[in-house]
Scaffold this motif. Structure first.
Motif, PDB file in Angstrom:
ATOM      1  N   ARG A  13       0.834  -0.959  -0.284  1.00 59.75           N
ATOM      2  CA  ARG A  13       0.134   0.156  -0.065  1.00 59.75           C
ATOM      3  C   ARG A  13       0.587   0.835  -0.401  1.00 59.75           C
ATOM      4  NH1 ARG A  13      -2.322  -3.581  -1.686  1.00 59.75           N
ATOM      5  NH2 ARG A  13      -4.646  -4.479  -0.740  1.00 59.75           N
ATOM      6  N   PHE A  14       0.654   2.254  -0.863  1.00 64.23           N
ATOM      7  CA  PHE A  14       1.006   3.155  -0.819  1.00 64.23           C
ATOM      8  C   PHE A  14       0.770   4.567  -0.559  1.00 64.23           C
ATOM      9  CE2 PHE A  14       2.691   0.548  -4.309  1.00 64.23           C
ATOM     10  CZ  PHE A  14       3.547   0.708  -4.305  1.00 64.23           C
ATOM     11  N   ARG A  15       1.681   5.147  -0.435  1.00 63.86           N
ATOM     12  CA  ARG A  15       0.739   7.130   0.209  1.00 63.86           C
ATOM     13  C   ARG A  15       1.974   7.980  -1.499  1.00 63.86           C
ATOM     14  NH1 ARG A  15       1.539   8.589   4.993  1.00 63.86           N
ATOM     15  NH2 ARG A  15      -0.901   7.379   5.957  1.00 63.86           N
ATOM     16  N   ARG A  16       0.250   8.664  -1.626  1.00 66.21           N
ATOM     17  CA  ARG A  16       1.157   9.346  -3.234  1.00 66.21           C
ATOM     18  C   ARG A  16       1.430  10.933  -2.871  1.00 66.21           C
ATOM     19  NH1 ARG A  16      -0.453   8.082  -7.917  1.00 66.21           N
ATOM     20  NH2 ARG A  16      -0.001   9.855  -8.566  1.00 66.21           N
ATOM     21  N   ASP A  17       2.971  11.247  -3.409  1.00 64.42           N
ATOM     22  CA  ASP A  17       3.572  12.546  -3.046  1.00 64.42           C
ATOM     23  C   ASP A  17       3.655  13.333  -3.964  1.00 64.42           C
ATOM     24  OD1 ASP A  17       4.498  15.108  -2.300  1.00 64.42           O
ATOM     25  OD2 ASP A  17       6.326  13.676  -1.053  1.00 64.42           O
ATOM     26  N   ASP A  18       2.687  13.447  -5.136  1.00 69.53           N
ATOM     27  CA  ASP A  18       2.961  14.080  -6.492  1.00 69.53           C
ATOM     28  C   ASP A  18       2.877  15.026  -6.174  1.00 69.53           C
ATOM     29  OD1 ASP A  18       1.058  11.658  -7.267  1.00 69.53           O
ATOM     30  OD2 ASP A  18      -1.111  13.099  -7.447  1.00 69.53           O
ATOM     31  N   GLU A  19       3.689  16.164  -5.342  1.00 72.27           N
ATOM     32  CA  GLU A  19       4.355  17.100  -5.331  1.00 72.27           C
ATOM     33  C   GLU A  19       6.041  16.976  -5.873  1.00 72.27           C
ATOM     34  OE1 GLU A  19       5.638  20.807  -2.779  1.00 72.27           O
ATOM     35  OE2 GLU A  19       3.162  20.405  -2.743  1.00 72.27           O
ATOM     36  N   ASN A  20       6.491  15.472  -5.204  1.00 68.62           N
ATOM     37  CA  ASN A  20       7.591  15.129  -5.349  1.00 68.62           C
ATOM     38  C   ASN A  20       7.910  14.096  -6.195  1.00 68.62           C
ATOM     39  OD1 ASN A  20       9.151  17.732  -3.349  1.00 68.62           O
ATOM     40  ND2 ASN A  20       7.539  16.469  -1.335  1.00 68.62           N
ATOM     41  N   GLN A  21       6.973  13.528  -6.739  1.00 69.21           N
ATOM     42  CA  GLN A  21       6.793  12.638  -7.573  1.00 69.21           C
ATOM     43  C   GLN A  21       7.672  11.410  -7.239  1.00 69.21           C
ATOM     44  OE1 GLN A  21       9.358  13.767 -11.400  1.00 69.21           O
ATOM     45  NE2 GLN A  21       7.705  15.912 -11.581  1.00 69.21           N
ATOM     46  N   SER A  22       6.964  10.883  -6.146  1.00 72.60           N
ATOM     47  CA  SER A  22       7.358   9.861  -5.050  1.00 72.60           C
ATOM     48  C   SER A  22       5.952   9.069  -3.992  1.00 72.60           C
ATOM     49  CB  SER A  22       8.643  10.599  -4.369  1.00 72.60           C
ATOM     50  OG  SER A  22       8.240  10.922  -3.208  1.00 72.60           O
ATOM     51  N   TYR A  23       6.390   8.141  -3.055  1.00 82.30           N
ATOM     52  CA  TYR A  23       5.733   7.553  -2.645  1.00 82.30           C
ATOM     53  C   TYR A  23       5.936   7.535  -1.466  1.00 82.30           C
ATOM     54  CZ  TYR A  23       8.336   3.823  -4.345  1.00 82.30           C
ATOM     55  OH  TYR A  23       9.292   2.920  -4.862  1.00 82.30           O
ATOM     56  N   GLU A  24       5.287   6.798  -0.216  1.00 82.98           N
ATOM     57  CA  GLU A  24       5.441   6.334   0.808  1.00 82.98           C
ATOM     58  C   GLU A  24       4.902   4.894   1.268  1.00 82.98           C
ATOM     59  OE1 GLU A  24       4.711   6.886   5.985  1.00 82.98           O
ATOM     60  OE2 GLU A  24       4.743   8.344   4.576  1.00 82.98           O
ATOM     61  N   ILE A  25       5.623   3.767   1.522  1.00 87.87           N
ATOM     62  CA  ILE A  25       4.609   2.559   1.694  1.00 87.87           C
ATOM     63  C   ILE A  25       4.042   2.656   3.025  1.00 87.87           C
ATOM     64  CG2 ILE A  25       5.474   0.017   1.771  1.00 87.87           C
ATOM     65  CD1 ILE A  25       7.183   0.397  -0.546  1.00 87.87           C
ATOM     66  N   TYR A  37       2.517  -0.201   3.956  1.00 89.95           N
ATOM     67  CA  TYR A  37       2.333  -1.573   4.440  1.00 89.95           C
ATOM     68  C   TYR A  37       2.716  -2.392   3.042  1.00 89.95           C
ATOM     69  CZ  TYR A  37       0.158  -6.158   5.061  1.00 89.95           C
ATOM     70  OH  TYR A  37       0.351  -7.434   5.193  1.00 89.95           O
ATOM     71  N   SER A  38       3.355  -3.126   3.177  1.00 87.57           N
ATOM     72  CA  SER A  38       4.459  -3.759   2.596  1.00 87.57           C
ATOM     73  C   SER A  38       4.689  -5.553   3.196  1.00 87.57           C
ATOM     74  CB  SER A  38       5.529  -3.501   1.776  1.00 87.57           C
ATOM     75  OG  SER A  38       6.048  -4.444   0.852  1.00 87.57           O
ATOM     76  N   LYS A  39       4.709  -6.679   2.671  1.00 88.17           N
ATOM     77  CA  LYS A  39       4.384  -8.231   2.931  1.00 88.17           C
ATOM     78  C   LYS A  39       5.991  -8.656   2.395  1.00 88.17           C
ATOM     79  CE  LYS A  39       0.181 -10.120   3.920  1.00 88.17           C
ATOM     80  NZ  LYS A  39      -0.783 -11.422   3.718  1.00 88.17           N
ATOM     81  N   THR A  40       6.997  -7.031   1.361  1.00 82.17           N
ATOM     82  CA  THR A  40       7.554  -7.674   0.735  1.00 82.17           C
ATOM     83  C   THR A  40       8.808  -7.188   1.564  1.00 82.17           C
ATOM     84  OG1 THR A  40       8.086  -5.722  -0.440  1.00 82.17           O
ATOM     85  CG2 THR A  40       7.241  -8.091  -1.645  1.00 82.17           C
ATOM     86  N   GLY A  41       8.286  -6.842   2.923  1.00 81.22           N
ATOM     87  CA  GLY A  41      10.153  -5.619   3.459  1.00 81.22           C
ATOM     88  C   GLY A  41      11.039  -5.171   3.433  1.00 81.22           C
ATOM     89  N   THR A  42      10.476  -3.938   2.372  1.00 83.18           N
ATOM     90  CA  THR A  42      11.943  -3.500   1.221  1.00 83.18           C
ATOM     91  C   THR A  42      11.628  -2.337   1.765  1.00 83.18           C
ATOM     92  OG1 THR A  42       9.546  -2.990   0.158  1.00 83.18           O
ATOM     93  CG2 THR A  42      11.653  -5.051  -0.769  1.00 83.18           C
ATOM     94  N   GLU A  43      12.279  -1.259   1.593  1.00 87.62           N
ATOM     95  CA  GLU A  43      12.450  -0.377   2.279  1.00 87.62           C
ATOM     96  C   GLU A  43      10.791   0.416   1.913  1.00 87.62           C
ATOM     97  OE1 GLU A  43      13.468   0.372  -2.163  1.00 87.62           O
ATOM     98  OE2 GLU A  43      13.898  -0.802  -0.386  1.00 87.62           O
ATOM     99  N   SER A  44      10.873   2.190   2.905  1.00 84.55           N
ATOM    100  CA  SER A  44       9.371   2.156   3.064  1.00 84.55           C
ATOM    101  C   SER A  44       9.511   3.442   2.013  1.00 84.55           C
ATOM    102  CB  SER A  44       8.987   2.286   4.324  1.00 84.55           C
ATOM    103  OG  SER A  44       9.645   3.136   5.139  1.00 84.55           O
ATOM    104  N   ILE A  45      10.238   4.577   1.917  1.00 86.10           N
ATOM    105  CA  ILE A  45      10.113   6.143   1.742  1.00 86.10           C
ATOM    106  C   ILE A  45      11.016   6.492  -0.302  1.00 86.10           C
ATOM    107  CG2 ILE A  45      10.611   8.155   1.542  1.00 86.10           C
ATOM    108  CD1 ILE A  45       9.718   8.131   4.065  1.00 86.10           C
ATOM    109  N   VAL A  46      10.786   6.451  -0.670  1.00 90.99           N
ATOM    110  CA  VAL A  46      11.433   6.771  -2.214  1.00 90.99           C
ATOM    111  C   VAL A  46      11.006   8.371  -2.268  1.00 90.99           C
ATOM    112  CG1 VAL A  46      11.694   5.979  -4.441  1.00 90.99           C
ATOM    113  CG2 VAL A  46      11.212   4.269  -2.882  1.00 90.99           C
TER     114      VAL A  46
END
Length: 103
Positions: free
Chosen positions: A80-92, A94-103
């Protein structure tokens, strides 16, 4: 139906040679979205940010999907992602894959 698909394939789709690929724009979808937004008169900086954020999320989901074992659970679909359109990125969120949470 095959005749129509063959015509689509010959019209210069992403691969231009395989009928079965005409439904899949893959990385070409972002320019196609921009083209449609321009045709409709809706293309501006805000639309570009929206499209770029979609691409970032799509690329991330693809990275997760490609790391899954074929035939195994599709855990990337639970991310599950939270969009950040202004910065063209997102925050994770929730993830079952165990990968990093902010890009």
């Amino acid at each position: 139906r095959l005749a129509a698909a063959s015509e689509d394939a010959a019209s210069g789709g992403p691969n231009g040679t395989r009928v079965q690929d005409t439904h899949n724009l893959a990385s070409h979808q972002w320019d196609f979205c921009r083209k449609l937004a321009k045709i409709s008169g809706d293309y501006d900086d805000e639309m570009e940010q929206f499209i770029a954020t979609n691409k970032a999320i799509y690329d991330r989901s693809g990275k997760e999907r490609k790391s899954m074992i074929p035939g195994g659970e599709d855990l990337y679909r639970e991310t599950r992602f939270r969009r950040d359109d202004e910065n063209q990125s997102y925050e994770i969120l929730y993830s079952k894959t165990g990968t990093e949470s902010i890009v």
